[in-house]
Design an enzyme around this catalytic site. Structure first.
Site, PDB file in Angstrom:
ATOM      1  N   ASN A  35       0.764  -1.243   0.000  1.00 46.95           N
ATOM      2  CA  ASN A  35       0.000   0.000   0.000  1.00 46.95           C
ATOM      3  C   ASN A  35       0.799   1.299   0.000  1.00 46.95           C
ATOM      4  O   ASN A  35       0.272   2.332  -0.371  1.00 46.95           O
ATOM      5  CB  ASN A  35      -0.938   0.031   1.195  1.00 46.95           C
ATOM      6  CG  ASN A  35      -1.886  -1.131   1.181  1.00 46.95           C
ATOM      7  OD1 ASN A  35      -2.582  -1.358   0.189  1.00 46.95           O
ATOM      8  ND2 ASN A  35      -1.903  -1.893   2.246  1.00 46.95           N
ATOM      9  N   TYR A  36       2.044   1.250   0.469  1.00 43.23           N
ATOM     10  CA  TYR A  36       2.732   2.521   0.653  1.00 43.23           C
ATOM     11  C   TYR A  36       4.034   2.665  -0.115  1.00 43.23           C
ATOM     12  O   TYR A  36       4.599   3.745  -0.176  1.00 43.23           O
ATOM     13  CB  TYR A  36       2.997   2.761   2.138  1.00 43.23           C
ATOM     14  CG  TYR A  36       1.733   2.913   2.926  1.00 43.23           C
ATOM     15  CD1 TYR A  36       0.924   4.034   2.746  1.00 43.23           C
ATOM     16  CD2 TYR A  36       1.313   1.941   3.820  1.00 43.23           C
ATOM     17  CE1 TYR A  36      -0.255   4.175   3.440  1.00 43.23           C
ATOM     18  CE2 TYR A  36       0.136   2.067   4.517  1.00 43.23           C
ATOM     19  CZ  TYR A  36      -0.648   3.187   4.324  1.00 43.23           C
ATOM     20  OH  TYR A  36      -1.817   3.324   4.998  1.00 43.23           O
ATOM     21  N   LEU A  37       4.538   1.567  -0.649  1.00 43.70           N
ATOM     22  CA  LEU A  37       5.840   1.654  -1.302  1.00 43.70           C
ATOM     23  C   LEU A  37       5.681   1.649  -2.816  1.00 43.70           C
ATOM     24  O   LEU A  37       5.144   0.700  -3.380  1.00 43.70           O
ATOM     25  CB  LEU A  37       6.701   0.465  -0.878  1.00 43.70           C
ATOM     26  CG  LEU A  37       7.027   0.435   0.611  1.00 43.70           C
ATOM     27  CD1 LEU A  37       7.798  -0.823   0.955  1.00 43.70           C
ATOM     28  CD2 LEU A  37       7.831   1.667   1.008  1.00 43.70           C
TER      29      LEU A  37
END
Ligand SMILES: *[C@@H]1O[C@H](CO)[C@@H](O)[C@H](O)[C@H]1NC(C)=O
Ligand SMILES: *[C@@H]1O[C@H](CO)[C@@H](O)[C@H](O)[C@H]1NC(C)=O
Ligand SMILES: *[C@@H]1O[C@H](CO)[C@@H](O)[C@H](O)[C@H]1NC(C)=O
Ligand SMILES: *[C@@H]1O[C@H](CO)[C@@H](O)[C@H](O)[C@H]1NC(C)=O
Ligand SMILES: CC(=O)N[C@H]1CO[C@H](CO)[C@@H](O)[C@@H]1O
Length: 563
Positions: free
Chosen positions: A520-522
């Site tokens: 989700n964030y990288l």
């Protein structure tokens, strides 16, 4: 040209052409064989098909703790009675007098039989599933054939919910064609409803990406059949998310200078907003309290922090202006952190807490919508999540640069990658309880390592004696023996190193969930570029599902990609 680079539709339009086969419904109920009896108050009772079906849902869960819980039993019994004939209703008045044992045993035997199936039977089922995927698992969106994520509609059953959900035990109804809204384009072949049935509605809404929707009866929420994450439309959304984070990279300095100025504002609301923004930026806190459906726990985000969630220490652990956070964040994960903050932030916090009770809001002039509105004004598309994505991605990139040693072999490089990923997961507070199997799997690994060490010692001894032998004989044959013994030692050394790296990795990973940040964030392009640069097979970093989700990045990123 890769599909994600294609010309995009005008704002808000998701497709021009959409054709699909509709959903696959759960198989119809198969009545129990005559010899499987249900007893009420000690006497055999033949149930009507509808009542029997719902009874089997309970029977299948009989060994589960749920069926002992009062709320679960109460909700189930109420809904079950609605399916009974009036005769059954007047007889069956007490759930404790119902005996589902035979049904439960029947289903257990069936599960057992499925495990014992022959290869041929298993193959047949596999083929049938493949046939379904082939027929229903794809749609055509514009010029592409795309995989559909969940084309099968869940069968009916009893609702469980998380924790002590007040609706647990209620009957999750069977979804019928009459519940279904089909979304497809006007010029496509509309999927026909099953014989004798009608769709609830057929619409042609190209501002949405779902193909099929219905409303489930427990929470009244709308369910959708959507495309697979690997599809163009999902890939594009993912790509846009990371592009937004890259835009933040360009203006984050300006935003930081702005909120620093705002700490001095005469307006209380502006000061609170600026401190909240500082927390979001520095600590990757969430903006509000985004709760899961039915979650009743007292969880908070930045805007909903209360006075009781922080402690101020003018000095702590040898550092000045320390703030100690302790609260439950999303999914009831505890957030505990001690951080030094700037003096002005500290003074402001003291001011916000003045004359307040522990249960009062820390930021009483602020709510999630005000903060989100402000973020939009700072940069289009900016949300608290963008700060997380930005910080997580940039941190991964920096860590990879720092931790990768060019001369390392592949396992050691992968360890570095995982360490970089862990640094990010810690930053995002993605903790987990150590898996139940942790100790055991560590022990197994240790046993393997010990065995490998013994093997290495043996191989070294053999090499030594071969060398000694070769000194005496000095012939071609003993030279060859030495060479092959040398190779054996090297091979075992490599295997040992691989196992040891694995053990380190697993130990360090004990309490950290890597996949949340990974998914989700990288920015996946950072990882893909790293793999390309160092010749690491992408399979070592992403498994099959992840590779599908990140197909766009695998296709796009060059080895010199910079976030
Ligand atoms: C229901 O049946 C159980 C078991 O026979 C009994 O202990 C209980 O008192 C009954 N409850 C009611 C309300 O009759
Ligand atoms: C990311 O967050 C950490 C932890 O708050 C912070 O120290 C770091 O400066 C941030 N990095 C960037 C580039 O924003
Ligand atoms: C947030 O605060 C503003 C201004 O006080 C108010 O108009 C708005 O309704 C609030 N929103 C929520 C979700 O509480
Ligand atoms: C890949 O990893 C994810 C976690 O990110 C997991 O949920 C999924 O089951 C894995 N898929 C495969 C095919 O191993
Ligand atoms: C049932 C359902 O999903 N309805 C949605 C369909 O799409 C429109 C937007 O075009 C929404 O407003 C509906 O809620």
């Amino acid at each position: 040209r890769p599909q994600w680079e294609e010309e995009r539709h005008p704002e808000g339009i998701k497709w021009k052409f959409l054709e699909h086969k509709g959903p696959v419904f759960a198989p119809p109920y198969e009545p129990l064989p005559e010899n499987v009896k249900f007893y009420y108050d000690g006497k055999v009772m033949k149930l009507s098909p509808k009542a029997e079906e719902v009874a089997t849902f309970f029977a299948k869960m009989l060994d589960h703790e749920y069926t002992t819980k009062d709320i679960f039993r109460k909700n189930f019994f109420k809904d079950w009675r609605k399916e009974m004939t009036s005769e059954e209703k007047s007889t069956i008045t007490n759930l404790s007098k119902c005996d589902f044992t035979q049904m439960s045993q029947y289903f257990k035997a069936q599960t057992e039989a499925r495990k014992q199936m022959s290869k041929e039977e298993k193959q047949k089922i596999k083929e049938e599933n493949e046939r379904l995927v082939k027929e229903y698992g794809f749609c055509v969106m514009d010029n592409h054939k795309e995989r559909i994520a969940n084309f099968k509609i869940e069968p009916p059953g009893l609702f469980r919910g998380r924790g002590n959900h007040p609706k647990m035990g209620m009957l999750k109804r069977r979804i019928m064609p009459e519940d279904i809204i089909i979304n497809c384009s006007k010029d496509s072949k509309v999927p026909p409803p099953p014989p004798g049935h009608k769709w609830k509605e057929v619409r042609h809404d190209n501002k949405v990406t779902w193909l099929v929707s219905w409303t489930e009866n427990i929470q009244g929420s709308i369910k959708y059949i959507m495309l697979n994450p690997s599809s163009r439309i999902k890939g594009e959304k993912d790509w846009q998310k990371y592009e937004t984070a890259r835009r933040l990279k360009k203006c984050v300095d300006k935003i930081r200078n702005q909120y620093r100025e705002d700490w001095k504002s005469k307006e209380m609301k502006v000061r609170q907003r600026a401190v909240a923004l500082y927390f979001i930026d520095k600590l990757a806190l969430r903006a509000g309290n985004e709760k899961e459906e039915g979650e009743t726990a007292d969880t908070v985000g930045c805007c909903s922090l209360r006075v009781e969630h922080i402690n101020l220490h003018p000095e702590l652990d040898g550092q000045e202006y320390m703030v100690e956070f302790d609260f439950l964040g999303k999914d009831s994960i505890r957030y505990y952190n001690k951080v030094p903050v700037e003096k002005r932030v500290f003074k402001n916090l003291q001011l916000f807490m003045e004359n307040k009770q522990p249960e009062d809001d820390l930021f009483d002039r602020l709510n999630t919508s005000i903060l989100n509105k402000h973020l939009q004004d700072l940069m289009e598309g900016l949300t608290a999540k963008v700060f997380r994505t930005y910080n997580a991605s940039i941190t991964l990139q920096q860590q990879l640069k720092e931790l990768t040693t060019p001369d390392d072999n592949i396992p050691a490089k992968i360890l570095s990658y995982n360490r970089a990923n862990r640094a990010v997961a810690i930053l995002c507070n993605h903790q987990r309880a150590p898996p139940k199997t942790f100790e055991k799997s560590m022990m197994n690994l240790q046993t393997k390592i010990d065995a490998k060490k013994d093997q290495l010692a043996d191989a070294r001894r053999e090499l030594k004696s071969a060398k000694a032998d070769a000194k005496v004989r000095r012939d071609e044959k003993s030279k060859k023996t030495v060479e092959s013994k040398k190779k054996a030692v090297q091979r075992i050394e490599e295997q040992l190193m691989k196992l040891e790296v694995q053990a380190t990795d697993r130990e360090e990973n004990k309490q950290i969930a890597l996949s949340t940040s990974k998914l989700n964030y990288l920015d996946p392009r950072i990882s893909v570029a790293w793999c390309k640069k160092w010749g690491i097979p992408i399979e070592k970093i992403y498994n099959k599902t992840q590779r599908e989700k990140f197909a766009w990045a695998i296709d796009m990123a060059e080895e010199d990609y910079e976030f």
